[in-house]
Design a protein around this motif. Structure first.
Motif, PDB file in Angstrom:
ATOM      1  N   GLU A  29      14.338  54.786  72.284  1.00 30.33           N
ATOM      2  CA  GLU A  29      14.542  55.579  71.129  1.00 30.33           C
ATOM      3  C   GLU A  29      15.562  54.995  70.321  1.00 30.33           C
ATOM      4  N   SER A  30      16.410  54.366  71.034  1.00 28.75           N
ATOM      5  CA  SER A  30      17.812  54.167  70.086  1.00 28.75           C
ATOM      6  C   SER A  30      18.594  52.817  70.660  1.00 28.75           C
ATOM      7  N   THR A  31      18.471  51.798  69.952  1.00 24.74           N
ATOM      8  CA  THR A  31      19.458  50.645  70.303  1.00 24.74           C
ATOM      9  C   THR A  31      20.250  50.312  69.273  1.00 24.74           C
ATOM     10  N   THR A  32      21.442  49.998  69.371  1.00 21.55           N
ATOM     11  CA  THR A  32      22.461  49.522  68.383  1.00 21.55           C
ATOM     12  C   THR A  32      22.410  48.105  68.216  1.00 21.55           C
ATOM     13  N   VAL A  33      22.059  47.783  67.012  1.00 19.49           N
ATOM     14  CA  VAL A  33      22.045  46.236  66.548  1.00 19.49           C
ATOM     15  C   VAL A  33      23.466  45.644  66.858  1.00 19.49           C
ATOM     16  N   LEU A  34      23.469  44.690  67.720  1.00 18.95           N
ATOM     17  CA  LEU A  34      24.627  43.753  67.563  1.00 18.95           C
ATOM     18  C   LEU A  34      24.723  42.563  66.888  1.00 18.95           C
ATOM     19  N   LYS A  35      23.718  42.321  66.551  1.00 18.55           N
ATOM     20  CA  LYS A  35      23.416  40.844  65.749  1.00 18.55           C
ATOM     21  C   LYS A  35      21.911  40.635  65.427  1.00 18.55           C
ATOM     22  N   ALA A  36      21.616  40.401  64.136  1.00 17.53           N
ATOM     23  CA  ALA A  36      20.430  40.116  63.827  1.00 17.53           C
ATOM     24  C   ALA A  36      20.145  39.100  62.822  1.00 17.53           C
ATOM     25  N   THR A  37      19.230  38.134  63.008  1.00 12.63           N
ATOM     26  CA  THR A  37      19.006  37.026  62.178  1.00 12.63           C
ATOM     27  C   THR A  37      17.430  37.009  62.115  1.00 12.63           C
ATOM     28  N   ARG A  38      16.812  36.079  61.437  1.00 12.47           N
ATOM     29  CA  ARG A  38      15.434  35.922  61.167  1.00 12.47           C
ATOM     30  C   ARG A  38      14.823  35.659  62.509  1.00 12.47           C
ATOM     31  N   ASN A  39      15.584  34.926  63.621  1.00 16.68           N
ATOM     32  CA  ASN A  39      15.159  34.501  64.708  1.00 16.68           C
ATOM     33  C   ASN A  39      15.586  35.344  65.821  1.00 16.68           C
ATOM     34  N   VAL A  40      16.768  35.905  65.833  1.00 19.80           N
ATOM     35  CA  VAL A  40      17.232  36.527  67.234  1.00 19.80           C
ATOM     36  C   VAL A  40      17.887  37.840  66.730  1.00 19.80           C
ATOM     37  N   LEU A  41      17.581  38.742  67.772  1.00 17.02           N
ATOM     38  CA  LEU A  41      17.995  40.329  67.527  1.00 17.02           C
ATOM     39  C   LEU A  41      18.631  40.646  68.961  1.00 17.02           C
ATOM     40  N   ILE A  42      20.068  41.046  68.878  1.00 19.43           N
ATOM     41  CA  ILE A  42      20.654  41.350  70.202  1.00 19.43           C
ATOM     42  C   ILE A  42      21.167  42.861  69.954  1.00 19.43           C
ATOM     43  N   GLY A  43      20.820  43.647  70.788  1.00 18.32           N
ATOM     44  CA  GLY A  43      21.129  45.132  70.666  1.00 18.32           C
ATOM     45  C   GLY A  43      21.780  45.492  71.847  1.00 18.32           C
ATOM     46  N   GLY A  44      22.140  46.726  71.948  1.00 17.63           N
ATOM     47  CA  GLY A  44      22.954  47.246  73.157  1.00 17.63           C
ATOM     48  C   GLY A  44      22.229  48.918  73.076  1.00 17.63           C
ATOM     49  N   ASN A  45      22.142  49.241  74.398  1.00 18.14           N
ATOM     50  CA  ASN A  45      22.181  50.727  74.436  1.00 18.14           C
ATOM     51  C   ASN A  45      22.196  51.272  75.904  1.00 18.14           C
ATOM     52  N   ASP A  46      22.501  52.602  76.262  1.00 17.21           N
ATOM     53  CA  ASP A  46      22.964  53.160  77.351  1.00 17.21           C
ATOM     54  C   ASP A  46      22.406  54.400  77.103  1.00 17.21           C
ATOM     55  N   ARG A  47      21.636  54.759  78.449  1.00 15.00           N
ATOM     56  CA  ARG A  47      21.045  56.166  78.549  1.00 15.00           C
ATOM     57  C   ARG A  47      20.292  56.554  77.489  1.00 15.00           C
ATOM     58  N   THR A  48      19.206  55.716  76.806  1.00 16.89           N
ATOM     59  CA  THR A  48      18.627  55.786  75.855  1.00 16.89           C
ATOM     60  C   THR A  48      17.199  56.456  76.266  1.00 16.89           C
ATOM     61  N   THR A  49      16.648  57.161  75.448  1.00 20.88           N
ATOM     62  CA  THR A  49      15.112  57.777  76.046  1.00 20.88           C
ATOM     63  C   THR A  49      14.080  56.636  75.842  1.00 20.88           C
ATOM     64  N   VAL A  50      13.303  56.965  76.904  1.00 22.60           N
ATOM     65  CA  VAL A  50      12.221  55.885  76.980  1.00 22.60           C
ATOM     66  C   VAL A  50      10.862  56.836  77.064  1.00 22.60           C
ATOM     67  N   THR A  51       9.843  56.409  75.817  1.00 23.11           N
ATOM     68  CA  THR A  51       8.601  57.363  76.153  1.00 23.11           C
ATOM     69  C   THR A  51       7.523  56.178  76.282  1.00 23.11           C
ATOM     70  N   GLU A  52       6.819  56.858  77.591  1.00 22.33           N
ATOM     71  CA  GLU A  52       5.637  55.771  77.913  1.00 22.33           C
ATOM     72  C   GLU A  52       4.276  56.273  77.317  1.00 22.33           C
ATOM     73  N   SER A  53       3.259  55.331  77.095  1.00 19.34           N
ATOM     74  CA  SER A  53       2.047  55.639  76.365  1.00 19.34           C
ATOM     75  C   SER A  53       1.432  57.053  76.861  1.00 19.34           C
ATOM     76  N   ASP A  54       1.723  57.634  77.913  1.00 20.19           N
ATOM     77  CA  ASP A  54       0.861  58.846  78.485  1.00 20.19           C
ATOM     78  C   ASP A  54       1.759  60.271  77.977  1.00 20.19           C
ATOM     79  N   GLY A  55       3.180  59.808  77.410  1.00 21.70           N
ATOM     80  CA  GLY A  55       3.757  60.851  76.945  1.00 21.70           C
ATOM     81  C   GLY A  55       5.163  60.958  77.703  1.00 21.70           C
TER      82      GLY A  55
END
Length: 176
Positions: free
Chosen positions: A26-52
């Motif tokens: 659901e939510s990841t904070t972008v720490l660095k983003a270029t055309r080639n690399v994205l680094i993000g951080g999250n903690d206790r984020t909600t994950v939804t599987e394909s079956d809901g």
């Protein structure tokens, strides 16, 4: 490709080769983003599987995505050290909706002592047959597993000794 800016909160979506949505963070904070690399951080984020079904991650994590390599790396910060979960998947793309990639089942789990295990080979073989992965894709994925394992052995990129700690410190500045 649009590029998010540090501090943006983005969703991460993984798909399967057949185009079916597999999993959403659901939510990841972008720490660095270029055309080639994205680094993000999250903690206790909600994950939804394909079956809901949904679940919440248990620990802080730093995520590393590359636009040229067929894998991404999640460094999970636990009391007894950093554990890495590496997804073999397509290079990422980003649009206004989310960071997106195709998950190709193979995973590498890396322990704090940097020993590692290749996981889900049976699932990969099953999906390779069911979804008719082309031979060239199979070779790309196997080559990238080798590249990933070399990075682990060489402590390269997200496996470098200070990488996760430095990016986690940056992540904490966005929580204040």
């Amino acid at each position: 490709m649009n590029i998010p800016v540090p501090g943006d909160k983005i969703e991460i979506q993984s798909y399967k080769h057949n185009g079916q949505l597999h999993r959403v963070w659901e939510s990841t904070t972008v720490l660095k983003a270029t055309r080639n690399v994205l680094i993000g951080g999250n903690d206790r984020t909600t994950v939804t599987e394909s079956d809901g079904r949904t679940w919440i991650t248990r620990e802080p994590a730093i995520c590393y995505f590359h636009a040229k390599y067929w894998f991404n790396v999640i460094g999970m910060i636990r009391l007894d050290g950093i554990y890495y979960y590496c997804n073999v998947g397509s290079p990422f793309v980003y649009d206004e909706e989310a960071l997106k990639y195709i998950d190709y089942d193979l995973d590498v789990k890396v322990y704090p002592d940097m020993t590692h295990t290749l996981l889900d080979e049976d699932e990969y073989e099953q999906h390779k047959k069911e979804m008719n992965y082309p031979t060239v894709l199979d070779q790309i994925l196997k080559n990238n597993v080798e590249t990933l394992q070399r990075w682990i052995r060489q402590r390269k990129g997200p496996f470098a000794p200070e990488f996760i700690d430095q990016w986690y410190e940056r992540y904490l500045t966005y929580l204040r």
